[in-house]
Structure formats: C-alpha cells, structure tokens
Scaffold this active site. Structure first.
Site, PDB file in Angstrom:
ATOM      1  N   ASP A   1     -17.510  14.688 -34.112  1.00  0.00           N
ATOM      2  CA  ASP A   1     -17.110  15.124 -35.305  1.00  0.00           C
ATOM      3  C   ASP A   1     -18.195  16.219 -35.984  1.00  0.00           C
ATOM      4  O   ASP A   1     -19.192  16.781 -34.597  1.00  0.00           O
ATOM      5  CB  ASP A   1     -17.866  13.735 -36.639  1.00  0.00           C
ATOM      6  CG  ASP A   1     -16.121  12.754 -37.409  1.00  0.00           C
ATOM      7  OD1 ASP A   1     -15.098  13.819 -37.267  1.00  0.00           O
ATOM      8  OD2 ASP A   1     -17.558  12.202 -37.644  1.00  0.00           O
TER       9      ASP A   1
ATOM     10  N   PRO B   1     -28.296  10.716 -36.657  1.00  0.00           N
ATOM     11  CA  PRO B   1     -27.752  11.724 -38.171  1.00  0.00           C
ATOM     12  C   PRO B   1     -27.971  13.195 -36.976  1.00  0.00           C
ATOM     13  O   PRO B   1     -28.067  13.782 -38.560  1.00  0.00           O
ATOM     14  CB  PRO B   1     -29.682  11.509 -38.793  1.00  0.00           C
ATOM     15  CG  PRO B   1     -30.157  10.693 -38.260  1.00  0.00           C
ATOM     16  CD  PRO B   1     -28.703   9.760 -36.870  1.00  0.00           C
TER      17      PRO B   1
ATOM     18  N   LYS C   1     -12.205  20.309 -36.543  1.00  0.00           N
ATOM     19  CA  LYS C   1     -11.365  21.476 -35.981  1.00  0.00           C
ATOM     20  C   LYS C   1      -9.676  20.790 -36.703  1.00  0.00           C
ATOM     21  O   LYS C   1      -9.358  22.091 -36.617  1.00  0.00           O
ATOM     22  CB  LYS C   1     -11.529  22.273 -34.905  1.00  0.00           C
ATOM     23  CG  LYS C   1     -12.832  23.149 -35.215  1.00  0.00           C
ATOM     24  CD  LYS C   1     -13.352  24.121 -34.208  1.00  0.00           C
ATOM     25  CE  LYS C   1     -14.439  24.961 -34.129  1.00  0.00           C
ATOM     26  NZ  LYS C   1     -15.238  25.036 -33.091  1.00  0.00           N
TER      27      LYS C   1
ATOM     28  N   GLY D   1     -21.075  11.675 -36.862  1.00  0.00           N
ATOM     29  CA  GLY D   1     -22.863  11.218 -37.372  1.00  0.00           C
ATOM     30  C   GLY D   1     -22.893  10.349 -37.901  1.00  0.00           C
ATOM     31  O   GLY D   1     -21.950   9.160 -38.600  1.00  0.00           O
ATOM     32  N   GLY D   2     -24.992   9.532 -37.637  1.00  0.00           N
ATOM     33  CA  GLY D   2     -24.831   7.961 -38.769  1.00  0.00           C
ATOM     34  C   GLY D   2     -24.013   7.315 -37.964  1.00  0.00           C
ATOM     35  O   GLY D   2     -24.333   7.109 -36.459  1.00  0.00           O
TER      36      GLY D   2
ATOM     37  N   ALA E   1     -50.572 -12.717 -21.250  1.00  0.00           N
ATOM     38  CA  ALA E   1     -50.017 -11.344 -20.976  1.00  0.00           C
ATOM     39  C   ALA E   1     -48.652 -11.144 -20.267  1.00  0.00           C
ATOM     40  O   ALA E   1     -47.400 -11.006 -20.470  1.00  0.00           O
ATOM     41  CB  ALA E   1     -50.737 -10.460 -20.557  1.00  0.00           C
ATOM     42  N   VAL E   2     -49.236 -11.701 -18.604  1.00  0.00           N
ATOM     43  CA  VAL E   2     -48.305 -11.876 -17.553  1.00  0.00           C
ATOM     44  C   VAL E   2     -47.223 -12.588 -17.649  1.00  0.00           C
ATOM     45  O   VAL E   2     -45.982 -12.614 -18.110  1.00  0.00           O
ATOM     46  CB  VAL E   2     -48.785 -11.963 -16.007  1.00  0.00           C
ATOM     47  CG1 VAL E   2     -47.636 -12.315 -15.511  1.00  0.00           C
ATOM     48  CG2 VAL E   2     -49.808 -11.131 -15.569  1.00  0.00           C
TER      49      VAL E   2
HETATM   50  C1  LIG Z   1     -19.388  11.612 -44.330  1.00  0.00           C
HETATM   51  S1  LIG Z   1     -21.002  11.117 -45.071  1.00  0.00           S
HETATM   52  C2  LIG Z   1     -21.340  10.729 -43.418  1.00  0.00           C
HETATM   53  C3  LIG Z   1     -22.152   9.493 -43.595  1.00  0.00           C
HETATM   54  C4  LIG Z   1     -22.672   8.603 -41.741  1.00  0.00           C
HETATM   55  N1  LIG Z   1     -21.807   8.376 -41.787  1.00  0.00           N
HETATM   56  C5  LIG Z   1     -24.575   8.299 -42.186  1.00  0.00           C
HETATM   57  O1  LIG Z   1     -24.288   7.101 -41.737  1.00  0.00           O
HETATM   58  O2  LIG Z   1     -25.463   8.855 -41.746  1.00  0.00           O
HETATM   59  C6  LIG Z   1     -21.590  12.753 -44.648  1.00  0.00           C
HETATM   60  C7  LIG Z   1     -22.696  13.219 -45.603  1.00  0.00           C
HETATM   61  O3  LIG Z   1     -24.290  12.551 -44.232  1.00  0.00           O
HETATM   62  C8  LIG Z   1     -25.715  13.160 -44.700  1.00  0.00           C
HETATM   63  N2  LIG Z   1     -25.734  13.570 -43.741  1.00  0.00           N
HETATM   64  C9  LIG Z   1     -25.394  13.527 -42.323  1.00  0.00           C
HETATM   65  N3  LIG Z   1     -26.234  13.921 -41.345  1.00  0.00           N
HETATM   66  C10 LIG Z   1     -27.532  14.699 -42.332  1.00  0.00           C
HETATM   67  C11 LIG Z   1     -28.813  15.040 -42.116  1.00  0.00           C
HETATM   68  N4  LIG Z   1     -28.678  14.689 -40.389  1.00  0.00           N
HETATM   69  N5  LIG Z   1     -29.423  15.471 -42.406  1.00  0.00           N
HETATM   70  C12 LIG Z   1     -29.116  15.464 -44.085  1.00  0.00           C
HETATM   71  N6  LIG Z   1     -28.160  14.153 -44.735  1.00  0.00           N
HETATM   72  C13 LIG Z   1     -27.017  13.901 -44.273  1.00  0.00           C
HETATM   73  C14 LIG Z   1     -24.852  14.210 -45.686  1.00  0.00           C
HETATM   74  O4  LIG Z   1     -24.959  14.267 -47.147  1.00  0.00           O
HETATM   75  C15 LIG Z   1     -23.568  14.440 -45.565  1.00  0.00           C
HETATM   76  O5  LIG Z   1     -22.850  15.451 -46.810  1.00  0.00           O
END
Ligand SMILES: C[S@@+](CC[C@H](N)C(=O)[O-])C[C@H]1O[C@@H](n2cnc3c(N)ncnc32)[C@H](O)[C@@H]1O
Length: 413
Positions: free
Chosen positions: A192, A169, A214, A245-246, A22-23
C-alpha cells in the site's frame, strides 16, 4: 572436548531449579516454554517466579536445598549465589546420572546452556567459549532470519496462501517480528501507499512487488482488483504477503481481503500492526490516555465530513465527551469537524495536535486549538497523511517536550 549438541524435549519431564534469583528468572520461562514440569527450591524468589508459582505454572518449595531434591529430575539447574550449595546440587545430580547446569561455574557443569532464541519456527542455539560472543552471534542470526537476509525460502517446506501484514505507521522498525519474517518468505508482495516501503529494498530480486496504490479505477474498484490479485497469485501456488500501513483491521479494509481469500478457499493469516492511531501520537509524545487527564480515547475516520449522508459518526456524543479524539483522514475536513465539536460542547481552546508523516524522517507536528486548527493547518501547509489529536493529552506532550529540552540542555552543558 567439544560438547555434543542436542535439543532437549522436556514436555512432562521434571526439571529441578535450585535458587530463585536473576538466573532462575531467565531459565524458568524457557523451561516452561519447552513443557517442563518445574520444581523450584529456594527460600526466596524473584517476583516473576512468585507469580508463576501463584498461577500454579511451577511448584515452589520455599526453603533451602536438601539432599534428595534432585530425585526424579531429568535436568537440574543449580543457580543459587552460594557455590557450596551449587556444588552439593551438582554432586547429587552426578551421582544419580542426571544432567546438571551450574550457573556459577561452567567448568564444573555437565551441561552448557547455549545462547538461544527463536525467529518464527526457527530455533537458534549458539555455543562458543565466550557467552557474550555466543549472544552476539545468536542476535545476528536471529536478525538475519527475521529480515530475510538469512533465508532458506527455497529450501524450506513451501508456505502457501496469503498473509495480511500490518506494517506499522511508516518507520520500518515498527513492523512486528512476525510481519517481517513472513514478508521475507513471500513470493509476491502487494504493498500500500502508506506501508513501510523501505522494507521492500530488503527483498530478494525474484520477489514480485505489486504497488496496490497504483492499481487504477476508483477506490471500490481498486479494492476488488487487489482482492482478485491476492487470490490469483495464491491460486498459482505463490505465498502472497499483503503489506499494509498501520494495523490491517483499523480502517484498513483488511477484513475485506480476508473474506475474499476465504471465499476463494485460500488460507489466510493476519499479522496485527502498530496502528497510526496510537503510534503516530506516541511518536510526537502525545499519550492517547493519561491518568487524571483522559480515561478514554475515540478513533474516528473522517473520510467523509460530518453531515455527509454516508457519515455514521455520532459527533454530538464526541462533542459532549471529555475523552481524547484521534482523527484519521481528517486534514481536508478539519473545519467541518471543529465546527461540529464546538457546536456540541467542546471548548474553543481545547488543545489540538496535528502530526503529519508520523514516525518518518519527514514527521511534522503542530500544536493548536480547536478554534484555530483549520487556519493553522492551511498556514503550515500540512498535507495527509496526518493524525489530528483533540484533547488535554496534547498538553502532556508539551510538558514532555519541555522536559526533554531541559534534560538535553543539562547533558550538553
Ligand atoms: C486508510 S487509513 C489507514 C490506517 C491504518 N490501517 C492504521 O492502522 O494506521 C489512512 C490514514 O491513517 C493515518 N496515517 C497512516 N499513517 C500515518 C502516518 N505515518 N502519519 C500520520 N498519519 C498516518 C492518516 O490519517 C491516513 O489518512
């Protein structure tokens, strides 16, 4: 006496590791990261070390330690579980004036291994009398650097350009380590609507935060304004983080932003993120693939309905497939989508899961069928953002949640 701290530059230098348990499994990858040429001596080794030997990343002598094994080494690690062997290795290394670590006996070691780690380009090493204390301090420092709480933003060499960062997300814990690090270094952050906004609270007061959600004008126009803002702030010498997001490249227009920066001569980097297409189903226990249930999954943007002249989706193919469908931006158009999938062959009782506000404290999940999902969404008042998952994997989630209930009941008596 206090030790004298150094950073060893091991590139191309031989390090002999005696013992393969392990070490050694922990030490060898770090030695390889530093470029060392590792000779491993041990009759048996852990599977991860065997893989490294098979890939010719290390040389493995499958036998016990023999006098002479330390010859030519710059550093020797004695990490067998036999103190007599470790002692013999240490004596040989000492005799030839090679630094050596004895994993079983810090007091008999010529070198102590600090608790170490890395956050972006910062290496941290902590030595205290107590290895657990060192590891705790190391973790606290790394967390601080990653979150920006410990930041030398104004002292370090200035990082210019733009970083397009996938924030995951929504749960702030689901951004990557690199994403968080770059966010902490930013002078300007363009965020965003669906980015993990709670991370913005951690930023220093002098960071300019621009809410891209905005920015006025229509959708296309807003994107042009965002691109222009990224370019102009970077041209003014600021380091700009674009928090999305995402994942930036999954229906995120991230590549448009990359192109806009590069066309203006601005250096740009992309940090991938956990896409909601996979992360949100997982947060509701829905696996997008499952052995024997779904061998494929399709991720579809339903920002325009089936039949709309702008739609490029082959609904006939999706209706005829048995793979999982992950639908984004589908809530308002779910009736038209269900009709299309039924028309092309999906069964009316195909299970469907709708997950709104995935990974956030307000997360809600409903289970339905293709035939009923439109009315269920209306009844439950489900609003975007939501992910719709169509396919038999939804039943796997039901099985998991049932078992969780069972296990929880057992544990709570
Ligand atoms: C413009 S797309 C962007 C996707 C993003 N780039 C991704 O990879 O998750 C936006 C959509 O992602 C989905 N989405 C993003 N965040 C979410 C969350 N926390 N819960 C559920 N759906 C989500 C929804 O369908 C939303 O309308």
């Amino acid at each position: 006496m206090d030790p004298y701290l150094l950073g060893l530059r091991l590139e191309g230098r031989r390090v002999v590791v005696v013992g393969g348990g392990a070490v050694a499994s922990r030490r060898v990858p770090a030695l390889l990261d530093a470029g060392a040429e590792v000779l491993l001596v041990s009759p048996k080794v852990a599977a991860s070390l065997e893989d490294l030997a098979a890939a010719a990343r290390i040389r493995w002598e499958a036998r016990g330690y023999r006098p002479g094994d330390c010859a030519g080494a710059w550093l020797v690690c004695a990490c067998t579980d036999d103190p007599e062997v470790n002692a013999a290795v240490a004596v040989a290394a000492e005799a030839q004036r090679t630094w050596y670590v004895r994993a079983d006996d810090a007091g008999a070691s010529a070198v102590w291994t600090p608790a170490s780690g890395q956050a972006a380009d910062v290496r941290v090493a902590v030595l205290s009398g107590d290895p657990r204390h060192s590891a705790g301090l190391r973790d606290a420092i790394l967390d601080g650097v990653r979150s920006g709480a410990l930041s030398a933003r104004h002292g370090r060499g200035h990082r210019g350009g733009v970083a397009i960062i996938g924030g995951g997300p929504g749960d702030p814990g689901l951004i990557t380590v690199r994403g968080r690090q770059l966010l902490a270094e930013a002078d300007v952050v363009l965020t965003d609507r669906l980015a993990p906004r709670s991370l913005l609270d951690e930023l220093r007061d002098d960071v300019e935060i621009i809410d891209a959600g905005k920015i006025p004008y229509g959708r296309a126009m807003a994107q042009e304004h965002i691109n222009a803002a990224l370019v102009s702030h970077a041209q003014a010498g600021r380091f700009v983080a674009r928090l999305k997001g995402g994942d930036p490249f999954v229906f995120g227009r991230g590549a448009e932003e990359v192109l806009a920066c590069l066309r203006a001569g601005i250096p740009v980097t992309v940090v991938p993120g956990v896409t909601s297409a996979v992360g949100v189903p997982a947060s509701a226990w829905v696996p997008v693939t499952h052995r024997g249930v779904a061998q494929e999954f399709h991720v579809v943007s339903v920002h325009v309905a089936p039949g709309d002249e702008r739609s490029t989706v082959n609904w006939e193919l999706l209706g005829g497939s048995s793979g999982t469908l992950v639908l984004l931006m589908a809530v308002e158009r779910i009736g038209a989508v269900a009709d299309e999938l039924l028309r092309y062959g999906r069964s009316p009782d195909t299970p469907v899961s709708v997950i709104a506000d995935g990974t956030l404290p307000t997360q809600r999940t409903i289970k339905s069928t293709l035939e009923q999902v439109e009315s269920r969404i209306a009844e439950e008042g489900i609003r975007p953002p939501a992910i719709v998952v169509v396919g038999n994997v939804v039943n796997v989630a039901a099985e998991i949640t049932e078992l969780i209930r069972h296990v929880t009941a057992l544990r709570t008596g």
